[in-house]
Design a protein around this motif. Structure first.
Motif, PDB file in Angstrom:
ATOM      1  N   GLU A 132       0.847  -1.207   0.070  1.00 20.84           N
ATOM      2  CA  GLU A 132      -0.034  -0.016   0.023  1.00 20.84           C
ATOM      3  C   GLU A 132       0.845   1.206   0.031  1.00 20.84           C
ATOM      4  O   GLU A 132       0.467   2.277  -0.801  1.00 20.84           O
ATOM      5  CB  GLU A 132      -0.804  -0.163   1.263  1.00 20.84           C
ATOM      6  N   PHE A 133       1.854   1.313   0.843  1.00 21.98           N
ATOM      7  CA  PHE A 133       2.741   2.502   0.781  1.00 21.98           C
ATOM      8  C   PHE A 133       3.603   2.678  -0.447  1.00 21.98           C
ATOM      9  O   PHE A 133       3.645   3.754  -1.109  1.00 21.98           O
ATOM     10  CB  PHE A 133       3.976   2.109   1.972  1.00 21.98           C
ATOM     11  N   ILE A 134       3.813   1.650  -1.042  1.00 20.12           N
ATOM     12  CA  ILE A 134       4.638   1.679  -2.383  1.00 20.12           C
ATOM     13  C   ILE A 134       3.766   2.117  -3.539  1.00 20.12           C
ATOM     14  O   ILE A 134       4.116   3.109  -4.117  1.00 20.12           O
ATOM     15  CB  ILE A 134       5.341   0.228  -2.629  1.00 20.12           C
ATOM     16  N   GLU A 135       2.347   1.605  -3.356  1.00 24.28           N
ATOM     17  CA  GLU A 135       1.474   2.061  -4.644  1.00 24.28           C
ATOM     18  C   GLU A 135       1.272   3.558  -4.393  1.00 24.28           C
ATOM     19  O   GLU A 135       0.830   4.220  -5.477  1.00 24.28           O
ATOM     20  CB  GLU A 135       0.313   1.129  -4.689  1.00 24.28           C
ATOM     21  N   LYS A 136       1.005   3.954  -3.224  1.00 24.31           N
ATOM     22  CA  LYS A 136       0.754   5.295  -3.036  1.00 24.31           C
ATOM     23  C   LYS A 136       1.713   6.291  -3.185  1.00 24.31           C
ATOM     24  O   LYS A 136       1.533   7.485  -3.494  1.00 24.31           O
ATOM     25  CB  LYS A 136       0.005   5.373  -1.546  1.00 24.31           C
ATOM     26  N   HIS A 137       3.055   5.873  -2.879  1.00 24.56           N
ATOM     27  CA  HIS A 137       3.917   7.088  -2.906  1.00 24.56           C
ATOM     28  C   HIS A 137       5.217   6.805  -3.564  1.00 24.56           C
ATOM     29  O   HIS A 137       6.410   7.676  -3.738  1.00 24.56           O
ATOM     30  CB  HIS A 137       4.670   7.076  -1.183  1.00 24.56           C
ATOM     31  N   CYS A 138       5.349   5.566  -4.484  1.00 26.97           N
ATOM     32  CA  CYS A 138       6.355   5.644  -5.175  1.00 26.97           C
ATOM     33  C   CYS A 138       5.980   5.484  -6.778  1.00 26.97           C
ATOM     34  O   CYS A 138       5.063   4.953  -7.325  1.00 26.97           O
ATOM     35  CB  CYS A 138       7.086   4.128  -4.930  1.00 26.97           C
ATOM     36  N   ILE A 139       7.151   5.978  -7.432  1.00 29.96           N
ATOM     37  CA  ILE A 139       7.279   6.094  -8.921  1.00 29.96           C
ATOM     38  C   ILE A 139       8.251   5.274  -9.580  1.00 29.96           C
ATOM     39  O   ILE A 139       9.395   5.471  -8.840  1.00 29.96           O
ATOM     40  CB  ILE A 139       7.141   7.699  -9.557  1.00 29.96           C
ATOM     41  N   PHE A 140       7.867   4.434 -10.686  1.00 35.54           N
ATOM     42  CA  PHE A 140       9.020   3.329 -11.030  1.00 35.54           C
ATOM     43  C   PHE A 140       9.566   4.018 -12.598  1.00 35.54           C
ATOM     44  O   PHE A 140       8.913   4.758 -12.837  1.00 35.54           O
ATOM     45  CB  PHE A 140       8.478   2.078 -10.890  1.00 35.54           C
ATOM     46  N   GLU A 141      10.590   3.255 -12.622  1.00 39.31           N
ATOM     47  CA  GLU A 141      11.269   3.567 -14.053  1.00 39.31           C
ATOM     48  C   GLU A 141      10.164   3.345 -15.364  1.00 39.31           C
ATOM     49  O   GLU A 141       9.962   4.037 -15.887  1.00 39.31           O
ATOM     50  CB  GLU A 141      12.376   2.790 -14.474  1.00 39.31           C
ATOM     51  N   ASP A 142       9.325   2.251 -15.186  1.00 43.13           N
ATOM     52  CA  ASP A 142       8.474   2.121 -16.059  1.00 43.13           C
ATOM     53  C   ASP A 142       7.308   3.013 -16.123  1.00 43.13           C
ATOM     54  O   ASP A 142       6.668   3.019 -17.253  1.00 43.13           O
ATOM     55  CB  ASP A 142       8.139   0.484 -16.151  1.00 43.13           C
ATOM     56  N   ASP A 143       6.954   3.625 -15.202  1.00 45.33           N
ATOM     57  CA  ASP A 143       5.713   4.508 -14.973  1.00 45.33           C
ATOM     58  C   ASP A 143       6.108   5.675 -15.901  1.00 45.33           C
ATOM     59  O   ASP A 143       4.999   6.065 -16.383  1.00 45.33           O
ATOM     60  CB  ASP A 143       5.760   5.111 -13.563  1.00 45.33           C
ATOM     61  N   ILE A 144       7.370   5.984 -16.238  1.00 48.58           N
ATOM     62  CA  ILE A 144       7.451   7.278 -17.195  1.00 48.58           C
ATOM     63  C   ILE A 144       7.155   6.979 -18.478  1.00 48.58           C
ATOM     64  O   ILE A 144       6.547   7.803 -19.180  1.00 48.58           O
ATOM     65  CB  ILE A 144       8.906   7.323 -17.033  1.00 48.58           C
ATOM     66  N   TYR A 145       7.326   5.657 -18.873  1.00 46.07           N
ATOM     67  CA  TYR A 145       6.820   5.324 -20.360  1.00 46.07           C
ATOM     68  C   TYR A 145       5.238   4.905 -20.431  1.00 46.07           C
ATOM     69  O   TYR A 145       4.693   4.718 -21.370  1.00 46.07           O
ATOM     70  CB  TYR A 145       7.857   4.090 -20.571  1.00 46.07           C
ATOM     71  N   ASN A 146       4.897   4.206 -19.375  1.00 46.80           N
ATOM     72  CA  ASN A 146       3.437   3.560 -19.440  1.00 46.80           C
ATOM     73  C   ASN A 146       2.519   4.398 -18.888  1.00 46.80           C
ATOM     74  O   ASN A 146       1.122   4.109 -19.096  1.00 46.80           O
ATOM     75  CB  ASN A 146       3.570   2.155 -18.616  1.00 46.80           C
ATOM     76  N   ALA A 147       2.657   5.179 -17.939  1.00 54.84           N
ATOM     77  CA  ALA A 147       1.666   6.023 -17.224  1.00 54.84           C
ATOM     78  C   ALA A 147       1.628   7.454 -17.659  1.00 54.84           C
ATOM     79  O   ALA A 147       0.659   8.376 -17.502  1.00 54.84           O
ATOM     80  CB  ALA A 147       1.661   5.778 -15.925  1.00 54.84           C
ATOM     81  N   PHE A 148       2.863   8.129 -17.790  1.00 53.95           N
ATOM     82  CA  PHE A 148       2.837   9.542 -18.170  1.00 53.95           C
ATOM     83  C   PHE A 148       2.755   9.671 -19.492  1.00 53.95           C
ATOM     84  O   PHE A 148       3.445   9.982 -20.581  1.00 53.95           O
ATOM     85  CB  PHE A 148       4.276  10.043 -17.756  1.00 53.95           C
ATOM     86  N   GLU A 149       1.280   9.974 -19.763  1.00 58.98           N
ATOM     87  CA  GLU A 149       0.833  10.018 -21.411  1.00 58.98           C
ATOM     88  C   GLU A 149       0.205  11.453 -21.457  1.00 58.98           C
ATOM     89  O   GLU A 149       0.231  11.944 -22.590  1.00 58.98           O
ATOM     90  CB  GLU A 149      -0.228   9.087 -21.511  1.00 58.98           C
ATOM     91  N   SER A 150      -0.222  12.048 -20.473  1.00 57.10           N
ATOM     92  CA  SER A 150      -0.612  13.514 -20.495  1.00 57.10           C
ATOM     93  C   SER A 150      -0.746  14.197 -19.387  1.00 57.10           C
ATOM     94  O   SER A 150      -0.279  13.563 -18.334  1.00 57.10           O
ATOM     95  CB  SER A 150      -2.171  13.352 -20.786  1.00 57.10           C
ATOM     96  N   GLU A 151      -0.772  15.589 -19.363  1.00 59.33           N
ATOM     97  CA  GLU A 151      -0.792  16.371 -17.995  1.00 59.33           C
ATOM     98  C   GLU A 151      -1.690  15.902 -17.124  1.00 59.33           C
ATOM     99  O   GLU A 151      -1.322  15.677 -15.947  1.00 59.33           O
ATOM    100  CB  GLU A 151      -1.110  17.815 -18.612  1.00 59.33           C
ATOM    101  N   ASN A 152      -2.816  15.337 -17.508  1.00 58.94           N
ATOM    102  CA  ASN A 152      -3.953  15.068 -16.476  1.00 58.94           C
ATOM    103  C   ASN A 152      -3.647  13.589 -15.752  1.00 58.94           C
ATOM    104  O   ASN A 152      -3.594  13.380 -14.650  1.00 58.94           O
ATOM    105  CB  ASN A 152      -5.443  14.758 -17.124  1.00 58.94           C
ATOM    106  N   SER A 153      -2.981  12.669 -16.657  1.00 59.81           N
ATOM    107  CA  SER A 153      -2.496  11.550 -16.268  1.00 59.81           C
ATOM    108  C   SER A 153      -1.381  11.543 -15.154  1.00 59.81           C
ATOM    109  O   SER A 153      -1.224  11.028 -14.076  1.00 59.81           O
ATOM    110  CB  SER A 153      -2.026  10.604 -17.302  1.00 59.81           C
ATOM    111  N   ILE A 154      -0.409  12.692 -15.478  1.00 60.00           N
ATOM    112  CA  ILE A 154       0.766  12.898 -14.500  1.00 60.00           C
ATOM    113  C   ILE A 154       0.168  13.328 -13.194  1.00 60.00           C
ATOM    114  O   ILE A 154       0.721  13.080 -12.258  1.00 60.00           O
ATOM    115  CB  ILE A 154       1.553  13.894 -15.041  1.00 60.00           C
TER     116      ILE A 154
END
Length: 630
Positions: A132-154
């Motif tokens: 729970e702590f990791i999912e709430k507070h951590c950003i991973f290397e692959d998040d940059i490519y998979n989740a950072f798609e738009s200003e709203n998603s960021i």
């Protein structure tokens, strides 16, 4: 997205973190701003992103396996996370603006960036209790490519808590967390404004404690100089208005914050008491008072060095020789080991008015003389030497022996941020006129390329106002200028009346008293800035009404409008105002001429937007009158 600094080669940022920053920059618009590598507290360095609807602190964690992350979480992060949040909230709440904005403080977000780990493989291998702590507070290397798609998603990923940020947020936030990037300017008035937050800050107003200020943001070139952090020795030479004092204290803030955890102390010192008070005012509103920066005039520093080791001394400000005796005692006690205080970094302003022996003593207060183990940064403007302290044939920093050769590592600041183009051009004209006399009679100081170093101004304004008068009507003309500027919309606290000396009894010239009487008779508020304590003297941050100050005491300061007066006695003592005296000039006459030109130059360059010169002269043929009207 706006990055501060926009060039970050000098910062300790790893390749993976740069990829993260560049990804954000490619997606986020310039309505958002990101501060890089900010030492927000002893425990952490953060990147900070400010959106219009929230803000987040991001801490980089250099771990390369889920197992190492597990160990790190066991030891630190889960237990320390809440403490970090509370410390940041406490820093915010110490500011009056945030103390009234609890919902804003509670909306603080804190994330950890793990540039060498991927989300799924990490979640598969760490203890379930940390998921729970990791999912709430951590950003991973692959998040940059998979989740950072738009200003709203960021925003969805980085902002768990959102809030509409008001216009004042950014100014107050920067004063707290990035004081090295700001220029606070004293201002009596304060306006409340609930408009959306502006990212490109300029002339916005903030409140801190009982002080009312407005701030300007350093530009990218200045910020990059602040972030160029190399140990060793550095000389900064500059034109008036270049922001050298701002850059000096900003570098001090930046470096001191990076070494706070190592318990290293830093000294900021200067000659002028009013400049020192301005520095202390900035230190107070920036929160460095209880941290690791000491700020004293050189005179005060000497007293403190003796006080803390219990050495008694006598000192009378009215006795010209008293400080020499005090200094000699300090030198003796430093040499015999009685004085123990040392600094990891020393920042010296107004170096042009320091005596060589003062300069040597400051260098000797370094805890380590090895260039790789200290910061020794001095700055000044040779043309603002309005004292009689220095040897004119040799610059203070050009000493021999064990002292560093600062000429080998010099920064020259050549953009004039203070004066308008019109004021700057006029000062150029005055100084060129003054130099023409010096060239005519082969004065050697002209061979120094750094004497009257002129920069390029960047803003337009009104042309200076020149008023020719006689000594009996000078004070009346000063009063008229105060009223004219005030009627024009310039607040009284933004107007300074500068003069060479308060009085010249030999010539029955009492300009200070005359001006004060005119202001009092007209019920115009004023404050006196003076190096000496007195019943009417106030400190820089508590001025009200028009400021009265000598040119000497105004070193390092500036004002929206300056009325320069009290020029009548220039050159009278040594008759340096007579051109025939310059033909076969003695060293005394030459030095008097140079000092008077420095006074004129320094006085004029204190003005940001409006410059008025009340010109009274004993003789219409005076050189000091001709250079204004030539």
């Amino acid at each position: 997205m706006i990055l501060l600094p926009d060039i970050y080669d000098n910062l300790n940022i790893q390749r993976e973190e740069k990829i993260f920053i560049n990804k954000l920059k490619s997606i986020l618009s310039d309505k958002n701003i990101m501060f890089l590598n900010i030492k927000t507290m002893i425990e952490a360095i953060n990147n900070i992103i400010i959106f219009q609807d929230g803000f987040v602190f991001i801490e980089n964690i250099e771990v390369d396996t889920p197992k190492n992350l597990q160990l790190l979480l066991d030891m630190i992060y889960v237990n320390q996370h809440d403490k970090k949040i509370e410390k940041l909230k406490c820093k915010l709440q110490n500011n009056r603006y945030f103390s009234k904005k609890k919902s804003c403080v509670d909306s603080l977000n804190y994330k950890y960036f793990l540039p060498k780990l991927k989300r799924k493989e990490t979640l598969d291998l760490v203890t379930h209790s940390y998921i729970e702590f990791i999912e709430k507070h951590c950003i991973f290397e692959d998040d940059i490519y998979n989740a950072f798609e738009s200003e709203n998603s960021i925003k969805d990923i980085l902002l768990d808590k959102k809030i509409r940020l008001e216009k004042q947020f950014m100014e107050c936030f920067m004063i707290i967390f990035t004081p090295e990037y700001t220029i606070p300017i004293y201002n009596e008035s304060l306006e409340n404004n609930d408009e959306p937050i502006p990212i490109n800050i300029e002339n916005e107003k903030i409140e801190k404690g009982d002080l009312r200020t407005k701030i300007l943001k350093l530009d990218n070139d200045q910020i990059n100089i602040v972030n160029s952090i190399n140990r060793g020795n550095k000389l900064m030479l500059a034109c008036a208005g270049s922001g050298k004092s701002v850059l000096l204290i900003s570098k001090c803030f930046k470096i001191a914050s990076l070494y706070e955890q190592k318990e290293k102390r830093f000294l900021l010192t200067c000659y002028n008491k009013n400049l020192n008070e301005m520095y202390n005012w900035r230190i107070n509103i920036s929160g460095f008072r209880e941290r690791n920066v000491d700020c004293f005039t050189f005179h005060k520093l000497c007293m403190i060095l003796l006080d803390e080791v219990g050495i008694s001394y006598e000192f009378d400000e009215e006795d010209d020789s008293a400080f020499d005796n005090l200094f000699n005692l300090v030198r003796q006690k430093l040499d015999d080991g009685t004085i123990k205080r040392r600094y990891y970094g020393i920042f010296m302003d107004e170096i042009q008015v320091f005596k060589p022996e003062w300069y040597k003593l400051c260098y000797d207060l370094l805890e380590d003389k090895n260039d790789n183990n200290h910061f020794f940064i001095v700055c000044g403007d040779k043309s603002q030497d309005v004292s009689k302290n220095t040897n004119k044939s040799k610059n203070v920093w050009q000493q021999t022996g064990y002292l560093p050769d600062l000429d080998m590592d010099t920064i020259r600041l050549e953009t004039n941020y203070r004066n308008t183009i019109e004021i700057n051009n006029y000062v150029n004209t005055i100084t060129e006129n003054a130099k023409s006399y010096a060239r005519k009679y082969n004065f050697e100081f002209l061979n120094d390329k750094d004497y009257i170093l002129r920069g390029n101004a960047v803003k337009h304004g009104e042309k200076p106002t020149i008023i020719n008068t006689d000594r009996m009507n000078e004070a009346e003309n000063v009063l008229k200028e105060v009223k004219r500027l005030n009627d024009k919309g310039i607040e009284l606290h933004d107007i300074a009346i500068l003069f060479v000396n308060k009085k010249h009894e030999v010539f029955n010239y009492y300009i200070y008293s005359w001006i004060k009487k005119k202001l009092e008779d007209d019920y115009i508020d004023y404050s006196e800035l003076s190096p000496n304590r007195g019943d009417n003297r106030v400190s820089y941050g508590y001025r009200q009404g028009v400021t009265l100050c000598t040119v000497n005491s105004a070193l390092g300061l500036d004002f929206k409008a300056v009325i320069l007066c009290g020029l009548y006695p220039l050159g009278l003592y040594n008759n340096s105002y007579k051109e025939e005296r310059l033909k076969k000039a003695s060293d005394q006459v030459i030095q008097d001429y140079i000092q008077n030109i420095n006074i004129i130059y320094t006085g004029c360059t204190r003005a940001r937007d409006e410059l008025s010169i009340i010109l009274a002269s004993k003789d219409d043929n005076s050189i000091y009158k001709k250079i204004w009207n030539k």
